[in-house]
Design an enzyme around this catalytic site. Structure first.
Site, PDB file in Angstrom:
ATOM      1  N   THR A 176    -115.867  -1.113  68.125  1.00  0.00           N
ATOM      2  CA  THR A 176    -114.764  -0.165  68.288  1.00  0.00           C
ATOM      3  C   THR A 176    -113.464  -0.781  67.786  1.00  0.00           C
ATOM      4  O   THR A 176    -113.307  -1.999  67.822  1.00  0.00           O
ATOM      5  CB  THR A 176    -114.656   0.175  69.794  1.00  0.00           C
ATOM      6  OG1 THR A 176    -115.788   0.962  70.136  1.00  0.00           O
ATOM      7  CG2 THR A 176    -113.396   0.919  70.135  1.00  0.00           C
ATOM      8  N   VAL A 205    -120.700  10.102  75.631  1.00  0.00           N
ATOM      9  CA  VAL A 205    -119.328   9.743  75.251  1.00  0.00           C
ATOM     10  C   VAL A 205    -118.934   8.502  76.044  1.00  0.00           C
ATOM     11  O   VAL A 205    -119.199   8.411  77.244  1.00  0.00           O
ATOM     12  CB  VAL A 205    -118.352  10.902  75.556  1.00  0.00           C
ATOM     13  CG1 VAL A 205    -116.921  10.496  75.212  1.00  0.00           C
ATOM     14  CG2 VAL A 205    -118.739  12.165  74.783  1.00  0.00           C
ATOM     15  N   GLY A 206    -118.321   7.529  75.377  1.00  0.00           N
ATOM     16  CA  GLY A 206    -117.890   6.301  76.050  1.00  0.00           C
ATOM     17  C   GLY A 206    -116.446   6.385  76.529  1.00  0.00           C
ATOM     18  O   GLY A 206    -115.879   7.471  76.667  1.00  0.00           O
ATOM     19  N   ASP A 207    -115.857   5.229  76.739  1.00  0.00           N
ATOM     20  CA  ASP A 207    -114.491   5.159  77.288  1.00  0.00           C
ATOM     21  C   ASP A 207    -113.406   5.393  76.240  1.00  0.00           C
ATOM     22  O   ASP A 207    -112.282   5.761  76.590  1.00  0.00           O
ATOM     23  CB  ASP A 207    -114.273   3.766  77.905  1.00  0.00           C
ATOM     24  CG  ASP A 207    -114.451   2.651  76.860  1.00  0.00           C
ATOM     25  OD1 ASP A 207    -115.454   2.681  76.118  1.00  0.00           O
ATOM     26  OD2 ASP A 207    -113.580   1.767  76.777  1.00  0.00           O
ATOM     27  N   THR A 227    -112.273  -2.329  74.390  1.00  0.00           N
ATOM     28  CA  THR A 227    -113.577  -2.331  73.713  1.00  0.00           C
ATOM     29  C   THR A 227    -114.596  -2.986  74.644  1.00  0.00           C
ATOM     30  O   THR A 227    -114.278  -3.959  75.313  1.00  0.00           O
ATOM     31  CB  THR A 227    -113.544  -3.082  72.372  1.00  0.00           C
ATOM     32  OG1 THR A 227    -114.893  -3.199  71.882  1.00  0.00           O
ATOM     33  CG2 THR A 227    -112.949  -4.478  72.485  1.00  0.00           C
ATOM     34  N   GLY A 228    -115.794  -2.429  74.694  1.00  0.00           N
ATOM     35  CA  GLY A 228    -116.815  -3.003  75.566  1.00  0.00           C
ATOM     36  C   GLY A 228    -117.802  -1.950  76.006  1.00  0.00           C
ATOM     37  O   GLY A 228    -117.867  -0.862  75.429  1.00  0.00           O
ATOM     38  N   GLY A 230    -118.871   0.920  77.436  1.00  0.00           N
ATOM     39  CA  GLY A 230    -118.070   2.074  77.819  1.00  0.00           C
ATOM     40  C   GLY A 230    -118.323   2.624  79.208  1.00  0.00           C
ATOM     41  O   GLY A 230    -117.390   3.026  79.909  1.00  0.00           O
TER      42      GLY A 230
END
Ligand code: ASP
Length: 309
Positions: A176, A205-207, A227-228, A230
């Site tokens: 990301t 969907v992620g963070d 980033t990581g 999510g």
């Protein structure tokens, strides 16, 4: 004049030195340096933090080295579903999109949601209709294609597993991208963009597009891009948590962001990192993984591009 500054990231993870060739590492460093220089130049000319973070993220989206825009990872059906968000720390206006495809620069669509719609978050078909109304040109899948990410997907295609960008059984890297900036007027902004996770399905969907989780900006406290993993960053409301620790517990930018990345998110089981800036131009870039593609530049003359710890 206020100290102005910009910080960027291109994902965090187990960036094992052994799998990185000197040639590839030089390419990553060159792209990070170019992004910082262009973002910083906008601030130096008196541009706004929002302009700088949008431009920085666009450059990273255009590079196939990172999992955002061109070079995004593949979903379970072999398509692309990209997410992005942007927030203005001066007005607290925000815009986000998720599950979009064919858009060269998802971050610009997120900014258009913020500035040209009554809404904050548009997803899927609706976000695409909004883009069409604004005459966005659509790129075909070939534009986003990256051979390495295709191979990654083929390895786990037709299984139930999904993985963070570049992860192998032991090693993982999140690709990301994000930028945070503080301009000459002391206004802050944050922007984040991603292709998400390889082989993701069911509209996962992620963070990254979620305001407060993967992205947040408020002049009173800080601007953050994460980033990581999510799922953990959503549950930890990570970006807003850093702002809360500054506002309610009086922690410094560094203390607050390190507390969240080195303690709170680890306790939940999540890994990754973040970049943060406050309205005085201070910067923090903690991560609890082996590395994070990152860089920053300030008007105090500090400058850095790094990958490993
Ligand atoms: N946070 C992103 C997501 O979960 C992944 C990443 O940081 O690369 O979608």
């Amino acid at each position: 004049m206020n100290t102005f500054s910009i910080a960027i990231h291109g994902g965090a993870g187990t960036l094992v030195k052994g799998i990185m060739t000197p040639d590839l590492e030089a390419k990553y460093r060159a792209d990070l340096k170019n992004t910082i220089d262009q973002g910083y130049a906008i601030l130096e000319k008196g541009g706004t933090a929002i302009e700088a973070v949008e431009q920085a993220v666009k450059i990273l989206e255009d590079s196939p080295l990172f999992n955002a825009g061109k070079g995004s990872v593949f979903t379970a059906t072999g398509s692309y579903e990209m997410d992005a968000s942007i927030m203005d720390g001066n007005t607290l206006n925000a815009g986000a999109v998720s599950l979009i495809n064919g858009i060269k620069n998802p971050i610009s669509l997120a900014r258009d949601v913020m500035e040209k719609s009554e809404h904050v978050f548009l997803a899927g078909d609706g976000a695409m209709q909004f883009a069409k109304q604004l005459d966005y040109k659509l790129e075909d899948d070939a534009y986003f294609y990256d051979e390495f990410r295709h191979k990654q997907w083929l390895e786990i295609k037709d299984t139930d597993s999904f993985q963070l960008d570049h992860s192998t059984k032991k090693d993982s890297k999140f690709g990301t991208v994000g930028a945070v900036a503080c301009d000459k007027d002391g206004n802050t902004a944050a922007a984040t963009s991603t292709g998400g996770m390889t082989n993701k399905k069911w509209g996962r969907v992620g963070d990254s597009p979620m305001i407060g989780a993967g992205n947040y900006a408020n002049n009173k406290t800080c601007a953050i891009s994460c980033t990581g993993s999510g799922e953990f960053f959503i549950r930890g409301v990570v970006a807003y948590d850093v702002a809360c620790l500054i506002e309610h517990k009086n922690l410094s930018l560094r203390e607050a962001s390190e507390e969240v990345i080195n303690n709170r998110i680890l306790e939940l089981g999540g890994d990754g990192g973040l970049i943060a800036v406050d309205a005085k131009g201070n910067i923090a870039m903690p991560f609890n993984t082996e590395g994070m593609y990152r860089g920053f530049k300030t008007s105090r003359g500090q400058e850095e591009v790094s990958i490993y710890k």
